[in-house]
Motif scaffolding. Structure first.
Motif, PDB file in Angstrom:
ATOM      1  N   TYR A 146      31.250 -35.286  78.125  1.00  0.00           N
ATOM      2  CA  TYR A 146      30.161 -36.210  78.361  1.00  0.00           C
ATOM      3  C   TYR A 146      29.483 -35.736  79.666  1.00  0.00           C
ATOM      4  O   TYR A 146      30.121 -35.256  80.305  1.00  0.00           O
ATOM      5  CB  TYR A 146      30.579 -37.594  78.504  1.00  0.00           C
ATOM      6  CG  TYR A 146      31.646 -37.991  77.373  1.00  0.00           C
ATOM      7  CD1 TYR A 146      33.036 -37.818  77.508  1.00  0.00           C
ATOM      8  CD2 TYR A 146      31.189 -38.791  76.267  1.00  0.00           C
ATOM      9  CE1 TYR A 146      33.974 -38.271  76.238  1.00  0.00           C
ATOM     10  CE2 TYR A 146      31.958 -39.077  75.055  1.00  0.00           C
ATOM     11  CZ  TYR A 146      33.264 -38.939  75.402  1.00  0.00           C
ATOM     12  OH  TYR A 146      34.088 -39.132  74.394  1.00  0.00           O
ATOM     13  N   ILE A 170      25.653 -43.513  80.210  1.00  0.00           N
ATOM     14  CA  ILE A 170      26.107 -42.017  79.543  1.00  0.00           C
ATOM     15  C   ILE A 170      24.490 -41.600  79.245  1.00  0.00           C
ATOM     16  O   ILE A 170      23.737 -41.949  79.013  1.00  0.00           O
ATOM     17  CB  ILE A 170      26.869 -42.444  78.169  1.00  0.00           C
ATOM     18  CG1 ILE A 170      27.248 -41.103  77.524  1.00  0.00           C
ATOM     19  CG2 ILE A 170      25.918 -43.186  77.264  1.00  0.00           C
ATOM     20  CD1 ILE A 170      28.301 -41.213  76.487  1.00  0.00           C
ATOM     21  N   ALA A 177      38.658 -41.417  78.414  1.00  0.00           N
ATOM     22  CA  ALA A 177      37.796 -40.412  79.424  1.00  0.00           C
ATOM     23  C   ALA A 177      38.553 -40.062  80.652  1.00  0.00           C
ATOM     24  O   ALA A 177      39.146 -40.571  81.401  1.00  0.00           O
ATOM     25  CB  ALA A 177      36.450 -40.843  79.333  1.00  0.00           C
ATOM     26  N   TYR A 192      27.452 -38.535  82.537  1.00  0.00           N
ATOM     27  CA  TYR A 192      27.274 -39.798  82.898  1.00  0.00           C
ATOM     28  C   TYR A 192      26.352 -39.496  84.055  1.00  0.00           C
ATOM     29  O   TYR A 192      26.502 -38.742  84.964  1.00  0.00           O
ATOM     30  CB  TYR A 192      28.452 -40.732  83.287  1.00  0.00           C
ATOM     31  CG  TYR A 192      29.061 -41.202  81.777  1.00  0.00           C
ATOM     32  CD1 TYR A 192      30.106 -40.255  81.334  1.00  0.00           C
ATOM     33  CD2 TYR A 192      28.834 -42.304  81.415  1.00  0.00           C
ATOM     34  CE1 TYR A 192      30.788 -40.869  80.008  1.00  0.00           C
ATOM     35  CE2 TYR A 192      29.582 -42.812  80.254  1.00  0.00           C
ATOM     36  CZ  TYR A 192      30.532 -41.991  79.726  1.00  0.00           C
ATOM     37  OH  TYR A 192      30.977 -42.606  78.656  1.00  0.00           O
ATOM     38  N   SER A 223      26.689 -36.713  74.962  1.00  0.00           N
ATOM     39  CA  SER A 223      28.293 -36.335  74.556  1.00  0.00           C
ATOM     40  C   SER A 223      28.152 -35.198  73.597  1.00  0.00           C
ATOM     41  O   SER A 223      27.237 -34.860  72.991  1.00  0.00           O
ATOM     42  CB  SER A 223      29.101 -37.439  74.228  1.00  0.00           C
ATOM     43  OG  SER A 223      28.514 -37.707  72.796  1.00  0.00           O
ATOM     44  N   ILE A 277      25.462 -37.248  70.663  1.00  0.00           N
ATOM     45  CA  ILE A 277      24.845 -38.504  71.299  1.00  0.00           C
ATOM     46  C   ILE A 277      23.617 -37.700  71.964  1.00  0.00           C
ATOM     47  O   ILE A 277      24.113 -36.924  72.981  1.00  0.00           O
ATOM     48  CB  ILE A 277      25.605 -39.365  71.830  1.00  0.00           C
ATOM     49  CG1 ILE A 277      26.658 -39.783  70.826  1.00  0.00           C
ATOM     50  CG2 ILE A 277      24.632 -40.583  72.301  1.00  0.00           C
ATOM     51  CD1 ILE A 277      27.717 -40.597  71.450  1.00  0.00           C
ATOM     52  N   GLN A 280      25.444 -42.142  87.551  1.00  0.00           N
ATOM     53  CA  GLN A 280      25.557 -43.204  88.385  1.00  0.00           C
ATOM     54  C   GLN A 280      24.556 -43.432  89.285  1.00  0.00           C
ATOM     55  O   GLN A 280      24.610 -42.547  90.345  1.00  0.00           O
ATOM     56  CB  GLN A 280      27.161 -43.194  88.994  1.00  0.00           C
ATOM     57  CG  GLN A 280      27.569 -44.622  89.590  1.00  0.00           C
ATOM     58  CD  GLN A 280      29.181 -44.670  89.887  1.00  0.00           C
ATOM     59  OE1 GLN A 280      29.628 -43.516  90.419  1.00  0.00           O
ATOM     60  NE2 GLN A 280      29.723 -45.402  89.549  1.00  0.00           N
ATOM     61  N   PHE A 315      28.385 -37.490  86.844  1.00  0.00           N
ATOM     62  CA  PHE A 315      29.830 -37.249  86.321  1.00  0.00           C
ATOM     63  C   PHE A 315      30.012 -36.628  84.916  1.00  0.00           C
ATOM     64  O   PHE A 315      29.456 -37.033  84.067  1.00  0.00           O
ATOM     65  CB  PHE A 315      30.595 -38.583  86.358  1.00  0.00           C
ATOM     66  CG  PHE A 315      30.919 -39.084  87.436  1.00  0.00           C
ATOM     67  CD1 PHE A 315      30.148 -40.219  87.972  1.00  0.00           C
ATOM     68  CD2 PHE A 315      31.977 -38.568  88.503  1.00  0.00           C
ATOM     69  CE1 PHE A 315      30.331 -40.918  89.353  1.00  0.00           C
ATOM     70  CE2 PHE A 315      32.211 -39.221  89.605  1.00  0.00           C
ATOM     71  CZ  PHE A 315      31.489 -40.422  90.025  1.00  0.00           C
ATOM     72  N   PHE A 345      25.764 -48.252  88.658  1.00  0.00           N
ATOM     73  CA  PHE A 345      25.942 -48.381  87.246  1.00  0.00           C
ATOM     74  C   PHE A 345      26.244 -47.219  86.639  1.00  0.00           C
ATOM     75  O   PHE A 345      25.440 -46.152  86.891  1.00  0.00           O
ATOM     76  CB  PHE A 345      24.786 -49.188  86.627  1.00  0.00           C
ATOM     77  CG  PHE A 345      24.604 -49.277  85.366  1.00  0.00           C
ATOM     78  CD1 PHE A 345      23.628 -49.004  84.534  1.00  0.00           C
ATOM     79  CD2 PHE A 345      25.850 -50.114  84.843  1.00  0.00           C
ATOM     80  CE1 PHE A 345      23.417 -49.376  83.432  1.00  0.00           C
ATOM     81  CE2 PHE A 345      25.783 -50.177  83.395  1.00  0.00           C
ATOM     82  CZ  PHE A 345      24.751 -49.911  82.710  1.00  0.00           C
ATOM     83  N   LEU A 346      26.980 -46.966  85.803  1.00  0.00           N
ATOM     84  CA  LEU A 346      27.498 -45.833  85.199  1.00  0.00           C
ATOM     85  C   LEU A 346      26.799 -45.756  83.724  1.00  0.00           C
ATOM     86  O   LEU A 346      27.312 -46.438  83.118  1.00  0.00           O
ATOM     87  CB  LEU A 346      28.947 -45.654  85.114  1.00  0.00           C
ATOM     88  CG  LEU A 346      29.494 -44.130  84.830  1.00  0.00           C
ATOM     89  CD1 LEU A 346      29.290 -43.375  85.812  1.00  0.00           C
ATOM     90  CD2 LEU A 346      31.133 -44.449  84.782  1.00  0.00           C
ATOM     91  N   GLU A 387      21.159 -39.801  74.354  1.00  0.00           N
ATOM     92  CA  GLU A 387      20.639 -40.888  74.959  1.00  0.00           C
ATOM     93  C   GLU A 387      19.111 -40.715  75.333  1.00  0.00           C
ATOM     94  O   GLU A 387      18.793 -39.776  75.606  1.00  0.00           O
ATOM     95  CB  GLU A 387      21.344 -41.511  76.029  1.00  0.00           C
ATOM     96  CG  GLU A 387      22.772 -42.141  75.697  1.00  0.00           C
ATOM     97  CD  GLU A 387      22.859 -43.312  74.713  1.00  0.00           C
ATOM     98  OE1 GLU A 387      23.776 -43.376  73.814  1.00  0.00           O
ATOM     99  OE2 GLU A 387      22.000 -44.097  75.018  1.00  0.00           O
ATOM    100  N   THR A 397      35.904 -33.683  72.901  1.00  0.00           N
ATOM    101  CA  THR A 397      34.409 -34.039  73.385  1.00  0.00           C
ATOM    102  C   THR A 397      34.161 -34.291  74.708  1.00  0.00           C
ATOM    103  O   THR A 397      35.161 -34.604  75.720  1.00  0.00           O
ATOM    104  CB  THR A 397      34.541 -35.799  72.862  1.00  0.00           C
ATOM    105  OG1 THR A 397      34.654 -35.831  71.548  1.00  0.00           O
ATOM    106  CG2 THR A 397      32.956 -36.344  73.022  1.00  0.00           C
ATOM    107  N   PHE A 449      37.626 -38.046  83.977  1.00  0.00           N
ATOM    108  CA  PHE A 449      36.253 -37.727  84.840  1.00  0.00           C
ATOM    109  C   PHE A 449      36.517 -36.602  85.857  1.00  0.00           C
ATOM    110  O   PHE A 449      37.529 -36.634  86.433  1.00  0.00           O
ATOM    111  CB  PHE A 449      35.677 -39.109  85.549  1.00  0.00           C
ATOM    112  CG  PHE A 449      35.023 -40.135  84.480  1.00  0.00           C
ATOM    113  CD1 PHE A 449      35.806 -40.811  83.580  1.00  0.00           C
ATOM    114  CD2 PHE A 449      33.685 -39.958  84.383  1.00  0.00           C
ATOM    115  CE1 PHE A 449      35.170 -41.610  82.787  1.00  0.00           C
ATOM    116  CE2 PHE A 449      32.919 -40.983  83.570  1.00  0.00           C
ATOM    117  CZ  PHE A 449      33.809 -41.810  82.752  1.00  0.00           C
ATOM    118  N   GLY A 450      35.326 -35.808  86.152  1.00  0.00           N
ATOM    119  CA  GLY A 450      35.235 -35.012  86.936  1.00  0.00           C
ATOM    120  C   GLY A 450      35.033 -35.780  88.489  1.00  0.00           C
ATOM    121  O   GLY A 450      35.001 -37.099  88.549  1.00  0.00           O
ATOM    122  N   GLN A 451      35.126 -35.215  89.577  1.00  0.00           N
ATOM    123  CA  GLN A 451      34.783 -35.455  90.948  1.00  0.00           C
ATOM    124  C   GLN A 451      33.433 -36.231  91.282  1.00  0.00           C
ATOM    125  O   GLN A 451      33.259 -36.815  92.104  1.00  0.00           O
ATOM    126  CB  GLN A 451      35.240 -34.774  92.105  1.00  0.00           C
ATOM    127  CG  GLN A 451      34.528 -33.492  91.961  1.00  0.00           C
ATOM    128  CD  GLN A 451      34.919 -32.463  93.007  1.00  0.00           C
ATOM    129  OE1 GLN A 451      35.948 -32.549  93.708  1.00  0.00           O
ATOM    130  NE2 GLN A 451      34.347 -31.540  93.151  1.00  0.00           N
TER     131      GLN A 451
END
Lengths: 116, 111
Positions: free
Chosen positions: B33, B45, B100, B35, B48, B56, B37, B90, B42-43, B58, B31, B102-104
């Motif tokens: 995703y 989604i 999960a 995101y 996915s 999903i 920020q 992200f 605030f992070l 959103e 899976t 995460f990438g940079q």
């Protein structure tokens, strides 16, 4: 509405003390709850996961508790160090029937500063 | 050896342009995703993907479209960029919806 709230935006403590961060949620039924650390300019890094049927989980100086009745998780860092300074995020994956939704919802985070 | 890598790290572009952000994971996760920020950290989604299927979506504008050529890649295409799209994006991946990775992040600035 569904909410994830972390008790404060910022927490300042002295080195050596125990930091306690709070995560409260409403209108969710999470299968598990996770805590992440985020440093400036970087992506969140996974720390701990606790399942709905677990009361407590430990990893080195970290401890997480999970109270599904209170809808609350507490995250503790014992013997805190300046290197623990970061933003800590709680996240949960809501339950849907017998499974989860397969997505993480995050709180806004608490910025922890540990002073020497 | 980077587990989740996304490019570019910084992206500055003008309003109205179309841009893409690439993401790759070498963890064998099922899976992936995206995101967003915002400036208040605030992070949230956005999408996915599980086994190359969008599971999903959103409530994001349809100017945003994820593209997954295979299980290891999930790219994000953004059309007609707006000022409000400025944020850090992200990419993340997980195995069976557990922790999960995460990438940079990609800092997108729309001017």
């Amino acid at each position: 509405s569904q909410k994830i709230e972390q008790n404060s935006e910022a927490l300042n403590i002295q080195e050596g003390k125990t930091a306690t961060l709070t995560c409260n949620y409403t209108n969710y039924s999470p299968a598990y709850l996770q805590w992440y650390r985020q440093d400036p300019g970087r992506g969140p890094v996974f720390l701990l996961l606790i399942r709905e049927n677990e009361k407590e989980k430990r990893k080195e100086r970290l401890k997480v508790t999970f109270d599904t009745t209170l809808k609350q998780s507490l995250f503790h860092i014992t013997a805190s160090q300046p290197a623990d300074s970061a933003t800590y995020l709680c996240a949960l994956d809501p339950r849907q029937g017998g499974s989860t939704l397969g997505r993480l919802y995050f709180g806004r985070g608490t910025q922890l500063t540990v002073w020497p | 050896d980077t587990a989740v890598s996304q490019t570019p790290k910084y992206l500055v572009t003008q309003m109205g342009n179309d841009k893409s952000i690439k993401c790759e994971q070498n963890l064998g996760h099922d899976t992936m995703y995206w995101y967003k920020q915002d400036s208040k950290k605030f992070l949230k989604i956005m999408f996915s993907y599980n086994n190359k299927e969008l599971i999903i979506n959103e409530t994001v504008p349809n100017r945003f479209s994820p593209k997954s050529p295979d299980k290891a890649h999930l790219n994000l295409h953004i059309n007609s960029l707006e000022l409000g799209d400025s944020a850090v994006y992200f990419c993340a991946s997980s195995l069976r919806s557990t922790e999960a990775f995460f990438g940079q992040g990609t800092r997108l600035t729309v001017v």
